[in-house]
Design a protein around this motif. Structure first.
Motif, PDB file in Angstrom:
ATOM      1  N   TYR A 283       6.015   8.352   2.388  1.00  0.00           N
ATOM      2  CA  TYR A 283       5.330   7.948   1.148  1.00  0.00           C
ATOM      3  C   TYR A 283       5.494   6.448   0.912  1.00  0.00           C
ATOM      4  O   TYR A 283       6.594   5.904   0.970  1.00  0.00           O
ATOM      5  CB  TYR A 283       5.881   8.712  -0.058  1.00  0.00           C
TER       6      TYR A 283
ATOM      7  N   ARG B 295       6.789  13.106  -3.049  1.00  0.00           N
ATOM      8  CA  ARG B 295       6.620  14.074  -1.954  1.00  0.00           C
ATOM      9  C   ARG B 295       7.909  14.818  -1.644  1.00  0.00           C
ATOM     10  O   ARG B 295       7.884  16.015  -1.394  1.00  0.00           O
ATOM     11  CB  ARG B 295       6.159  13.349  -0.678  1.00  0.00           C
ATOM     12  N   CYS B 296       9.053  14.093  -1.622  1.00  0.00           N
ATOM     13  CA  CYS B 296      10.277  14.745  -1.132  1.00  0.00           C
ATOM     14  C   CYS B 296      11.452  14.630  -2.092  1.00  0.00           C
ATOM     15  O   CYS B 296      12.479  15.260  -1.864  1.00  0.00           O
ATOM     16  CB  CYS B 296      10.659  14.186   0.241  1.00  0.00           C
TER      17      CYS B 296
ATOM     18  N   CYS C 200       9.485   5.354   0.289  1.00  0.00           N
ATOM     19  CA  CYS C 200      10.498   6.399   0.354  1.00  0.00           C
ATOM     20  C   CYS C 200      11.295   6.225   1.640  1.00  0.00           C
ATOM     21  O   CYS C 200      10.707   6.127   2.711  1.00  0.00           O
ATOM     22  CB  CYS C 200       9.840   7.771   0.335  1.00  0.00           C
TER      23      CYS C 200
ATOM     24  N   CYS D   9      10.696   9.926   3.657  1.00  0.00           N
ATOM     25  CA  CYS D   9       9.433  10.419   4.204  1.00  0.00           C
ATOM     26  C   CYS D   9       8.480   9.228   4.309  1.00  0.00           C
ATOM     27  O   CYS D   9       8.883   8.093   4.109  1.00  0.00           O
ATOM     28  CB  CYS D   9       8.841  11.540   3.342  1.00  0.00           C
TER      29      CYS D   9
ATOM     30  N   CYS E 272      10.960  10.408  -5.178  1.00  0.00           N
ATOM     31  CA  CYS E 272       9.715  10.364  -4.399  1.00  0.00           C
ATOM     32  C   CYS E 272       8.827  11.547  -4.784  1.00  0.00           C
ATOM     33  O   CYS E 272       9.311  12.672  -4.902  1.00  0.00           O
ATOM     34  CB  CYS E 272      10.069  10.428  -2.913  1.00  0.00           C
TER      35      CYS E 272
HETATM   36 ZN   LIG Z   1       9.742  10.911   0.200  1.00  0.00          ZN
END
Ligand SMILES: [Zn+2]
Length: 568
Positions: A227, A392-393, A222, A225, A390
């Motif tokens: 990841y 996560r984000c 990513c 972030c 992603c």
């Molecule tokens: Zn991310």
């Protein structure tokens, strides 16, 4: 060290069939030679680099309290039988001794370290961190790219034994931090990526990945972030799909000649994400249906990880017709009750879908996955693609090619259980220790450093791992003043603790310059008649190419400053 006395067989031409830069340059620089595919001889310059890599790894392992061992590389097959890995690991070399006893060459050492751990007696002795530098053998199907994919190599492998999960987490984190320091010191940029545990078992593992076009792995990263995950493990936050309620029961759709997702999409207006892709795999000898959304691809390792089955192959058309009554292109799982069905999470709750009817040239529409298909196992099976969000984000993921340079595992109690290791706990009860295992391939690290640090003229070793820190070139071996000055600089540098190699051969300057560049020694001191007449020598940094004329009496100080600036 004197070049005239060393065996440094440099090559002017690129060797045939050496594709990776590291392979080409380590051969040309006289560091390695191939014995046969996947087996390399380490020559003296290669040994010097290897020793420095080992020193750095050893120092960082000792710094976290790890203790060095050396276990045999040949093992009784019976120990591997007890953990089930004799059959599971297909790259293991197997042999018999003169009595006919079954032996193997170690691909790794979990089993063997665990047999030593049987002597641990009390929880008070835990945690233990044990490591070694030992030869591993792996019968790779396609050894290639020089030291990057070989059948015989040195590995630093370490193992942790803890009382409980919290202890394992701490041991794992200590290794992760040690690995980050090791790769920084080796000059290898490393991405820490979530990874598949493969045949190791256990729950979590992290790979240290070096971005490189020579890599065989793909890593989803990513840009927004931290990841990062091997494609074998990567996930994405897919947008949910809203379906119409669909039909009360699946409806037959005649689709003459339609064999592909794309054809069904273009010819019948059924978008790929509204189709169910049905793959038929033979898993441990059993025909199994694997379902994915029409626009998704199966990630083979995810199927292995989800099912624990390593013996997997696509079914042959005749096997498929015998079981389902149709050929690929018209297959589906609606109404199938006698075969196991594994489905990807992206199909959960989907309605009004299209799939094959298990009759050639016929599909079904209005399929409600929950209602019409008996899914035995739900799993993450799909391979993410570049640009997906992603997990996560939500930023678009990138896929980069990378080389695996280290892998750390939380193993759990698989090996200690199978091999019967227990310690007495605080209350006197028997407790099975929990393990971690942690590996770095030494020669692969050497190749990866070469991949990252080279240019058109040759290798550019970071000073910490260079075969020598400085090379002094005697540019005219017949000029007494030059020889005397070069020898004196050589002696002074040695006395100052610098790792120096003097090129005292009776060779033309051009040959010496080329060899110095090819072998990648960080600092070159050239002693020639013309500069020497002015009381100077030329000092060149291999990495920057910067040249300076330096008065002879300041050479040692100047070189030391250069080495310090280079991170010595
Ligand atoms: Zn991310």
């Amino acid at each position: 060290m004197r070049w005239s006395q060393l065996f440094i067989p440099t090559l002017r031409e690129d060797p045939a069939d050496a594709d990776a830069a590291s392979h080409r340059l380590l051969l040309r620089g006289g560091f390695i030679r191939q014995l046969m595919a996947g087996h390399y001889s380490m020559l003296p310059l290669g040994m010097r680099v290897r020793a420095k890599i080992i020193d750095i790894i050893r120092a960082e392992m000792n710094a976290i309290g790890a203790q060095e061992f050396l276990l045999p590389c040949m093992h009784p097959a019976e120990i591997w039988e007890r953990t089930g890995r004799l059959a599971a690991i297909d790259v293991m070399f197997r042999l018999k001794d003169r009595k006919g006893s079954d032996m193997v060459l170690g691909v790794t050492h979990e089993e063997i370290f665990t047999t030593v751990a049987a002597e641990l007696a009390s929880y008070r002795e835990l945690p233990q961190f044990w490591y070694q530098f030992q030869t591993k053998f792996r019968d790779e199907a396609r050894p290639k790219s020089g030291l990057l994919r070989v059948r015989e190599f040195t590995m630093k492998d370490s193992y942790s034994f803890d009382l409980d999960e919290a202890g394992l987490d701490k041991s794992f984190d200590a290794h992760r931090a040690a690995y980050e320091r090791i790769f920084a010191r080796l000059g290898i940029p490393a991405i820490v990526a979530e990874a598949s545990n493969g045949t190791m078992g256990g729950k979590d593992s992290l790979e240290f990945m070096c971005p490189s076009e020579a890599g065989e792995d793909l890593v989803a990263t990513c840009p927004n972030c931290d990841y990062a995950a091997n494609l074998e493990r990567a996930t994405a936050a897919l947008a949910p799909v809203e379906d119409e309620p669909g039909l009360a029961a699946p409806a037959r759709l005649d689709t003459p000649g339609v064999r592909t997702i794309e054809h069904l999409a273009t010819g019948y207006g059924l978008a790929a994400d509204r189709q169910i892709k049905t793959l038929v795999q033979v898993m441990n000898g059993e025909l199994t249906l694997v379902l994915l959304r029409g626009d998704h691809q199966l990630q083979d390792q995810k199927l292995v990880d989800a099912t624990g089955v390593t013996d997997i192959r696509p079914a042959h058309p005749e096997e498929i017709r015998a079981a389902l009554g149709a050929l690929p292109g018209s297959l589906g799982a609606v109404g199938v009750t006698d075969l196991p069905v594994v489905a990807d999470h992206a199909l959960r709750g989907r309605r009004d879908m299209a799939t094959g009817a298990n009759t050639d040239d016929v599909h079904l529409t209005g399929v409600d996955v929950g209602r019409d298909i008996q899914v035995g196992t739900w799993a993450d099976l799909r391979e993410v693609t570049a640009g997906e969000p992603c997990p996560r984000c939500g930023a678009p993921l990138q896929l980069i090619r990378a080389i695996e340079i280290g892998h750390i595992f939380k193993l759990g109690r698989k090996f200690t259980t199978a091999l019967g290791v227990t310690v007495l706990g605080p209350d006197g009860s028997a407790i099975i220790p929990i393990m971690g295992s942690y590996g770095i391939g030494v020669e692969r690290a050497m190749a990866v450093i070469a991949e990252v640090h080279h240019d058109d003229a040759g290798l550019v070793w970071p000073v910490q791992v260079a075969p020598a820190e400085v090379t002094v070139l005697t540019l005219s071996a017949k000029d007494n003043a030059v020889v005397t000055a070069a020898e004196s600089i050589y002696a002074d540098l040695r006395a100052a603790g610098v790792d120096v190699l003097i090129d005292d051969r009776d060779e033309r300057p051009g040959v010496k310059f080329k060899d110095a560049e090819l072998t990648g020694i960080p600092v070159r001191v050239s002693v020639g008649s013309r500069d020497l007449a002015d009381g100077a020598v030329e000092v060149v940094s291999r990495a920057s190419g910067e040249k300076e004329r330096v008065p002879v009496d300041q050479v040692v100080k100047h070189v030391q400053d250069l080495l310090a600036a280079a991170g010595r």
